[in-house]
Design a protein around this motif. Structure first.
Motif, PDB file in Angstrom:
ATOM      1  N   LEU A 102       0.828  -1.201   0.000  1.00  0.00           N
ATOM      2  CA  LEU A 102       0.000   0.000   0.000  1.00  0.00           C
ATOM      3  C   LEU A 102       0.866   1.256   0.000  1.00  0.00           C
ATOM      4  O   LEU A 102       0.572   2.237  -0.718  1.00  0.00           O
ATOM      5  CB  LEU A 102      -0.936  -0.008   1.207  1.00  0.00           C
ATOM      6  CG  LEU A 102      -2.077  -1.023   1.169  1.00  0.00           C
ATOM      7  CD1 LEU A 102      -2.774  -1.094   2.514  1.00  0.00           C
ATOM      8  CD2 LEU A 102      -3.077  -0.672   0.070  1.00  0.00           C
ATOM      9  N   GLU A 103       1.923   1.242   0.770  1.00  0.00           N
ATOM     10  CA  GLU A 103       2.807   2.405   0.823  1.00  0.00           C
ATOM     11  C   GLU A 103       3.516   2.629  -0.505  1.00  0.00           C
ATOM     12  O   GLU A 103       3.718   3.781  -0.931  1.00  0.00           O
ATOM     13  CB  GLU A 103       3.821   2.231   1.955  1.00  0.00           C
ATOM     14  CG  GLU A 103       3.176   2.317   3.343  1.00  0.00           C
ATOM     15  CD  GLU A 103       4.143   2.027   4.465  1.00  0.00           C
ATOM     16  OE1 GLU A 103       3.830   2.392   5.616  1.00  0.00           O
ATOM     17  OE2 GLU A 103       5.202   1.427   4.206  1.00  0.00           O
ATOM     18  N   ALA A 139       2.225   2.020  -3.295  1.00  0.00           N
ATOM     19  CA  ALA A 139       1.196   2.590  -4.160  1.00  0.00           C
ATOM     20  C   ALA A 139       0.832   4.019  -3.754  1.00  0.00           C
ATOM     21  O   ALA A 139       0.000   4.657  -4.413  1.00  0.00           O
ATOM     22  CB  ALA A 139      -0.054   1.706  -4.132  1.00  0.00           C
ATOM     23  N   GLY A 140       1.441   4.501  -2.673  1.00  0.00           N
ATOM     24  CA  GLY A 140       1.157   5.849  -2.211  1.00  0.00           C
ATOM     25  C   GLY A 140      -0.101   5.961  -1.376  1.00  0.00           C
ATOM     26  O   GLY A 140      -0.609   7.069  -1.162  1.00  0.00           O
ATOM     27  N   VAL A 141      -0.599   4.829  -0.892  1.00  0.00           N
ATOM     28  CA  VAL A 141      -1.831   4.819  -0.087  1.00  0.00           C
ATOM     29  C   VAL A 141      -1.450   4.914   1.391  1.00  0.00           C
ATOM     30  O   VAL A 141      -0.805   4.015   1.937  1.00  0.00           O
ATOM     31  CB  VAL A 141      -2.647   3.543  -0.340  1.00  0.00           C
ATOM     32  CG1 VAL A 141      -3.903   3.543   0.524  1.00  0.00           C
ATOM     33  CG2 VAL A 141      -3.013   3.425  -1.812  1.00  0.00           C
ATOM     34  N   THR A 142      -1.822   5.995   2.027  1.00  0.00           N
ATOM     35  CA  THR A 142      -1.519   6.191   3.450  1.00  0.00           C
ATOM     36  C   THR A 142      -2.745   6.784   4.159  1.00  0.00           C
ATOM     37  O   THR A 142      -3.589   7.423   3.499  1.00  0.00           O
ATOM     38  CB  THR A 142      -0.329   7.156   3.630  1.00  0.00           C
ATOM     39  OG1 THR A 142      -0.630   8.407   2.996  1.00  0.00           O
ATOM     40  CG2 THR A 142       0.934   6.575   3.030  1.00  0.00           C
ATOM     41  N   ALA A 186      -1.378   3.474   5.738  1.00  0.00           N
ATOM     42  CA  ALA A 186      -1.638   2.079   5.385  1.00  0.00           C
ATOM     43  C   ALA A 186      -2.124   1.264   6.576  1.00  0.00           C
ATOM     44  O   ALA A 186      -3.088   0.489   6.467  1.00  0.00           O
ATOM     45  CB  ALA A 186      -0.378   1.449   4.798  1.00  0.00           C
ATOM     46  N   LEU A 239      -5.660   1.990   7.427  1.00  0.00           N
ATOM     47  CA  LEU A 239      -6.581   1.491   6.410  1.00  0.00           C
ATOM     48  C   LEU A 239      -6.886   0.004   6.599  1.00  0.00           C
ATOM     49  O   LEU A 239      -8.031  -0.426   6.497  1.00  0.00           O
ATOM     50  CB  LEU A 239      -5.990   1.740   5.023  1.00  0.00           C
ATOM     51  CG  LEU A 239      -6.880   1.471   3.798  1.00  0.00           C
ATOM     52  CD1 LEU A 239      -6.452   2.366   2.653  1.00  0.00           C
ATOM     53  CD2 LEU A 239      -6.787   0.007   3.359  1.00  0.00           C
TER      54      LEU A 239
END
Length: 296
Positions: A203-204, A206-209, A211, A214
């Motif tokens: 996730l990190e 992919a830039g998803v924070t 994480a 989530l």
């Protein structure tokens, strides 16, 4: 011994690692007296200062010789040599209780001490330890795998009583199944951490924070459902037989982290097996998913 409880014991801790210091603190809270602990590393000394205040730090032979209950909380590979060395130094005597915390071994590694008249026990808390004060509270409600010598009901009873005094629930583990018991726990607990960290790092990437925030509710619910409902808790594209989604997952994972793609494939194959056996995945759909896992 009275009413199934051991008498107040002088407890010696060899060594004051993450497990030993915590168990020593828990038994001290139950009314036993920790007479000494061994520990030479900076971490062990600091841990003993926090969890075992005013307990003298002594060499292992002095700790063992002075104790009624000797706790050998050392790595599995160190245990046999330690027991042999302490026995050769005449540190054991009849009437002592000698306990180790290795998960994979029963009382066999304690044979040199047993030959000198001690009561041998293996007590393995089914819990992960950090060596901090909160670990003492975590013992309450966890289980402890107890193994005593075959046919020694007194030993089994003492082991169970000592586990209860930790605030834990004793579970009898026969000697011959200790390796499989420990493999199961390591597979679940250790690999769970690996799986969670892989998830967070993907996730990190992919830039998803954030994480962790989530996935925390999702993973907590998945664990709870698995414990409550078994294989019926399986969800997701593999359990549904969603071949296109599985194919996409394998592609993007191979592009991002080939090693992780191989892990995903292995776990997906295991998930197909469990979903099919549980009646969640029809045979023909399971075959299609396996085909993708083998071909990609």
């Amino acid at each position: 011994m009275a009413a199934g409880r051991p008498a107040r014991l002088g407890v010696g801790i060899v060594s004051a690692g993450r497990v030993g210091a915590v168990l020593g603190a828990a038994w001290a809270a139950a009314g036993h007296h920790v007479t000494g602990a061994s520990g030479v590393s900076r971490e062990s000394v600091r841990r003993a200062e926090v969890l075992l205040p005013d307990v003298p730090l002594l060499p292992p032979d002095e700790v063992a010789s002075a104790a009624d209950l000797v706790l050998l909380a050392v790595p599995d590979d160190v245990l046999p040599g330690l027991v042999t060395g302490l026995a050769a130094a005449d540190c054991f005597r009849p009437g002592q209780i000698v306990v180790h915390t290795s998960g994979a071994s029963g009382v066999a590694p304690l044979a040199p001490a047993t030959e000198r008249g001690v009561l041998p026990l293996a007590l393995h808390p089914a819990m992960t330890f950090t060596g901090r004060t909160e670990d003492v509270a975590r013992l309450a409600g966890c289980c402890v795998g107890v193994t005593a010598a075959l046919g020694d009901e007194v030993g089994w009873s003492v082991g169970e009583a000592l586990a209860v005094e930790l605030g834990a629930e004793p579970v009898r583990i026969p000697e011959d199944v200790r390796p499989l018991y420990h493999a199961a726990l390591a597979h679940g607990a250790n690999h769970l951490v690996t799986l969670v960290r892989d998830c967070v790092e993907l996730l990190e990437r992919a830039g998803v924070t954030p994480a962790e925030r989530l996935v925390a509710p999702l993973l907590s619910a998945a664990l709870d459902n698995a414990l409550r409902h078994g294989d019926r808790a399986l969800t997701g594209p593999v359990a549904r037989g969603d071949v296109d989604t599985v194919r996409t997952h394998l592609r993007v994972l191979a592009e991002t982290d080939p090693d992780l793609a191989r892990t995903y494939r292995a776990l997906a194959e295991r998930t197909v097996h469990r979903a099919e056996a549980a009646g969640l995945l029809p045979d023909h759909t399971a075959k299609d998913v396996r085909s993708i896992l083998e071909d990609e």
